[in-house]
Design a protein around this motif. Structure first.
Motif, PDB file in Angstrom:
ATOM      1  N   ASN A  38      24.744 -30.286  44.853  1.00  0.00           N
ATOM      2  CA  ASN A  38      23.411 -30.502  44.274  1.00  0.00           C
ATOM      3  C   ASN A  38      22.288 -30.461  45.299  1.00  0.00           C
ATOM      4  O   ASN A  38      21.369 -31.278  45.265  1.00  0.00           O
ATOM      5  N   THR A  39      22.372 -29.514  46.223  1.00  0.00           N
ATOM      6  CA  THR A  39      21.306 -29.327  47.208  1.00  0.00           C
ATOM      7  C   THR A  39      20.768 -27.904  47.106  1.00  0.00           C
ATOM      8  O   THR A  39      21.410 -27.017  46.547  1.00  0.00           O
ATOM      9  N   ALA A  40      19.577 -27.706  47.648  1.00  0.00           N
ATOM     10  CA  ALA A  40      18.931 -26.388  47.595  1.00  0.00           C
ATOM     11  C   ALA A  40      17.978 -26.239  48.762  1.00  0.00           C
ATOM     12  O   ALA A  40      17.437 -27.222  49.268  1.00  0.00           O
ATOM     13  N   GLU A  41      17.781 -24.995  49.172  1.00  0.00           N
ATOM     14  CA  GLU A  41      16.740 -24.703  50.138  1.00  0.00           C
ATOM     15  C   GLU A  41      15.508 -24.210  49.380  1.00  0.00           C
ATOM     16  O   GLU A  41      15.555 -23.964  48.183  1.00  0.00           O
ATOM     17  N   VAL A  42      14.414 -24.054  50.077  1.00  0.00           N
ATOM     18  CA  VAL A  42      13.175 -23.554  49.484  1.00  0.00           C
ATOM     19  C   VAL A  42      13.258 -22.032  49.361  1.00  0.00           C
ATOM     20  O   VAL A  42      13.781 -21.354  50.255  1.00  0.00           O
ATOM     21  N   LYS A  43      12.731 -21.498  48.260  1.00  0.00           N
ATOM     22  CA  LYS A  43      12.679 -20.044  48.112  1.00  0.00           C
ATOM     23  C   LYS A  43      11.780 -19.483  49.208  1.00  0.00           C
ATOM     24  O   LYS A  43      10.709 -20.014  49.486  1.00  0.00           O
ATOM     25  N   HIS A  44      12.228 -18.383  49.825  1.00  0.00           N
ATOM     26  CA  HIS A  44      11.505 -17.807  50.957  1.00  0.00           C
ATOM     27  C   HIS A  44      11.935 -16.355  51.152  1.00  0.00           C
ATOM     28  O   HIS A  44      12.812 -15.855  50.460  1.00  0.00           O
ATOM     29  N   TYR A  45      11.311 -15.706  52.120  1.00  0.00           N
ATOM     30  CA  TYR A  45      11.754 -14.395  52.571  1.00  0.00           C
ATOM     31  C   TYR A  45      11.526 -14.313  54.068  1.00  0.00           C
ATOM     32  O   TYR A  45      10.893 -15.184  54.664  1.00  0.00           O
ATOM     33  N   HIS A  46      12.071 -13.279  54.671  1.00  0.00           N
ATOM     34  CA  HIS A  46      11.893 -13.051  56.100  1.00  0.00           C
ATOM     35  C   HIS A  46      11.194 -11.717  56.298  1.00  0.00           C
ATOM     36  O   HIS A  46      11.514 -10.737  55.630  1.00  0.00           O
ATOM     37  N   GLU A  47      10.236 -11.700  57.202  1.00  0.00           N
ATOM     38  CA  GLU A  47       9.494 -10.461  57.454  1.00  0.00           C
ATOM     39  C   GLU A  47      10.341  -9.415  58.174  1.00  0.00           C
ATOM     40  O   GLU A  47      10.238  -8.229  57.876  1.00  0.00           O
ATOM     41  N   LYS A  48      11.188  -9.836  59.109  1.00  0.00           N
ATOM     42  CA  LYS A  48      11.956  -8.882  59.914  1.00  0.00           C
ATOM     43  C   LYS A  48      13.464  -9.064  59.806  1.00  0.00           C
ATOM     44  O   LYS A  48      14.214  -8.116  59.984  1.00  0.00           O
ATOM     45  N   SER A  49      13.895 -10.264  59.568  1.00  0.00           N
ATOM     46  CA  SER A  49      15.318 -10.571  59.627  1.00  0.00           C
ATOM     47  C   SER A  49      16.084 -10.090  58.400  1.00  0.00           C
ATOM     48  O   SER A  49      15.660 -10.293  57.266  1.00  0.00           O
ATOM     49  N   ARG A  50      17.200  -9.427  58.656  1.00  0.00           N
ATOM     50  CA  ARG A  50      18.181  -9.062  57.626  1.00  0.00           C
ATOM     51  C   ARG A  50      19.276 -10.114  57.724  1.00  0.00           C
ATOM     52  O   ARG A  50      19.726 -10.429  58.826  1.00  0.00           O
ATOM     53  N   GLN A  51      19.719 -10.653  56.578  1.00  0.00           N
ATOM     54  CA  GLN A  51      20.718 -11.712  56.609  1.00  0.00           C
ATOM     55  C   GLN A  51      21.941 -11.334  55.784  1.00  0.00           C
ATOM     56  O   GLN A  51      21.850 -10.577  54.817  1.00  0.00           O
ATOM     57  N   PHE A  52      23.079 -11.900  56.198  1.00  0.00           N
ATOM     58  CA  PHE A  52      24.295 -11.773  55.430  1.00  0.00           C
ATOM     59  C   PHE A  52      24.894 -13.163  55.292  1.00  0.00           C
ATOM     60  O   PHE A  52      25.090 -13.866  56.286  1.00  0.00           O
ATOM     61  N   PHE A  53      25.133 -13.579  54.051  1.00  0.00           N
ATOM     62  CA  PHE A  53      25.731 -14.873  53.734  1.00  0.00           C
ATOM     63  C   PHE A  53      27.193 -14.635  53.375  1.00  0.00           C
ATOM     64  O   PHE A  53      27.487 -13.794  52.504  1.00  0.00           O
ATOM     65  N   ILE A  71      28.429 -16.943  44.610  1.00  0.00           N
ATOM     66  CA  ILE A  71      29.196 -16.305  45.674  1.00  0.00           C
ATOM     67  C   ILE A  71      30.325 -17.284  46.014  1.00  0.00           C
ATOM     68  O   ILE A  71      30.069 -18.412  46.435  1.00  0.00           O
ATOM     69  N   ASP A  72      31.551 -16.847  45.796  1.00  0.00           N
ATOM     70  CA  ASP A  72      32.718 -17.697  45.995  1.00  0.00           C
ATOM     71  C   ASP A  72      33.342 -17.475  47.369  1.00  0.00           C
ATOM     72  O   ASP A  72      32.956 -16.561  48.104  1.00  0.00           O
ATOM     73  N   LYS A  73      34.351 -18.299  47.668  1.00  0.00           N
ATOM     74  CA  LYS A  73      35.076 -18.230  48.934  1.00  0.00           C
ATOM     75  C   LYS A  73      35.498 -16.794  49.231  1.00  0.00           C
ATOM     76  O   LYS A  73      36.025 -16.094  48.365  1.00  0.00           O
ATOM     77  N   HIS A  74      35.227 -16.373  50.451  1.00  0.00           N
ATOM     78  CA  HIS A  74      35.559 -15.050  50.989  1.00  0.00           C
ATOM     79  C   HIS A  74      34.758 -13.926  50.345  1.00  0.00           C
ATOM     80  O   HIS A  74      35.157 -12.766  50.397  1.00  0.00           O
ATOM     81  N   GLU A  75      33.600 -14.269  49.779  1.00  0.00           N
ATOM     82  CA  GLU A  75      32.652 -13.275  49.275  1.00  0.00           C
ATOM     83  C   GLU A  75      31.357 -13.409  50.052  1.00  0.00           C
ATOM     84  O   GLU A  75      31.058 -14.468  50.621  1.00  0.00           O
ATOM     85  N   GLY A  76      30.555 -12.352  50.053  1.00  0.00           N
ATOM     86  CA  GLY A  76      29.293 -12.386  50.768  1.00  0.00           C
ATOM     87  C   GLY A  76      28.244 -11.549  50.085  1.00  0.00           C
ATOM     88  O   GLY A  76      28.525 -10.809  49.138  1.00  0.00           O
ATOM     89  N   ILE A  77      27.011 -11.687  50.588  1.00  0.00           N
ATOM     90  CA  ILE A  77      25.895 -10.911  50.069  1.00  0.00           C
ATOM     91  C   ILE A  77      24.897 -10.668  51.191  1.00  0.00           C
ATOM     92  O   ILE A  77      24.620 -11.558  52.002  1.00  0.00           O
ATOM     93  N   GLU A  78      24.355  -9.474  51.229  1.00  0.00           N
ATOM     94  CA  GLU A  78      23.329  -9.104  52.205  1.00  0.00           C
ATOM     95  C   GLU A  78      21.954  -9.262  51.577  1.00  0.00           C
ATOM     96  O   GLU A  78      21.755  -8.904  50.411  1.00  0.00           O
ATOM     97  N   VAL A  79      21.017  -9.798  52.355  1.00  0.00           N
ATOM     98  CA  VAL A  79      19.629  -9.941  51.905  1.00  0.00           C
ATOM     99  C   VAL A  79      18.738  -9.218  52.916  1.00  0.00           C
ATOM    100  O   VAL A  79      18.615  -9.647  54.061  1.00  0.00           O
ATOM    101  N   PRO A  80      18.109  -8.113  52.497  1.00  0.00           N
ATOM    102  CA  PRO A  80      17.235  -7.358  53.405  1.00  0.00           C
ATOM    103  C   PRO A  80      15.937  -8.117  53.701  1.00  0.00           C
ATOM    104  O   PRO A  80      15.570  -9.054  52.984  1.00  0.00           O
ATOM    105  N   PRO A  81      15.204  -7.692  54.733  1.00  0.00           N
ATOM    106  CA  PRO A  81      13.892  -8.281  55.000  1.00  0.00           C
ATOM    107  C   PRO A  81      12.976  -8.120  53.790  1.00  0.00           C
ATOM    108  O   PRO A  81      13.152  -7.198  52.980  1.00  0.00           O
ATOM    109  N   LEU A  82      12.023  -9.022  53.657  1.00  0.00           N
ATOM    110  CA  LEU A  82      10.972  -9.011  52.641  1.00  0.00           C
ATOM    111  C   LEU A  82      11.468  -9.323  51.220  1.00  0.00           C
ATOM    112  O   LEU A  82      10.683  -9.263  50.275  1.00  0.00           O
ATOM    113  N   VAL A  83      12.740  -9.664  51.056  1.00  0.00           N
ATOM    114  CA  VAL A  83      13.293  -9.954  49.734  1.00  0.00           C
ATOM    115  C   VAL A  83      13.376 -11.468  49.540  1.00  0.00           C
ATOM    116  O   VAL A  83      14.070 -12.161  50.290  1.00  0.00           O
TER     117      VAL A  83
END
Length: 121
Positions: A38-53, A71-83
């Protein structure tokens, strides 16, 4: 030198979440994070950083550009910059995952100011 949660630089983000810097340099960041239920981060984006969770244990819910998915155990997702994105743990168990950022996301996070959203992690 081997790196693990036991010897990595640790920090607390929000009120209840943990992060361990597994790789921390000017070109790449790899962080092992833990979010309690039951926790959450703030909605945001990154100007330059590409991330993979990548989920190590538990399940995270992530909103990416308005699309919500689990996203379950042993799964991931990529988030491009500006998204816009936001990670939640809506489960009853801790979620542990890697956040890989290139370049590192420190100082690159643009918060989206919505009145009903807050970081409660």
């Amino acid at each position: 030198m081997k790196i693990s949660r036991q010897n990595a630089e640790h920090y607390i983000w929000g009120e209840h979440c943990d992060g361990w810097h597994l790789v921390k340099n000017k070109d790449l960041s790899i962080i092992h994070e833990r979010m309690p239920p039951n926790t959450a981060e703030v909605k945001h984006y990154h100007e330059k950083s590409r991330q993979f969770f990548f989920v190590l244990s538990g399940t995270i819910t992530i909103e990416v550009n308005g699309n919500i998915m689990n996203i379950d155990k042993h799964e991931g997702i990529e988030v491009p910059p500006l998204v816009p994105h936001q990670v939640f743990n809506q489960s009853k168990d801790d979620a542990e995952f890697l956040v890989i950022s290139q370049p590192p996301s420190k100082g690159d996070r643009i918060l989206l100011d919505f009145h009903d959203e807050k970081e409660n992690c």
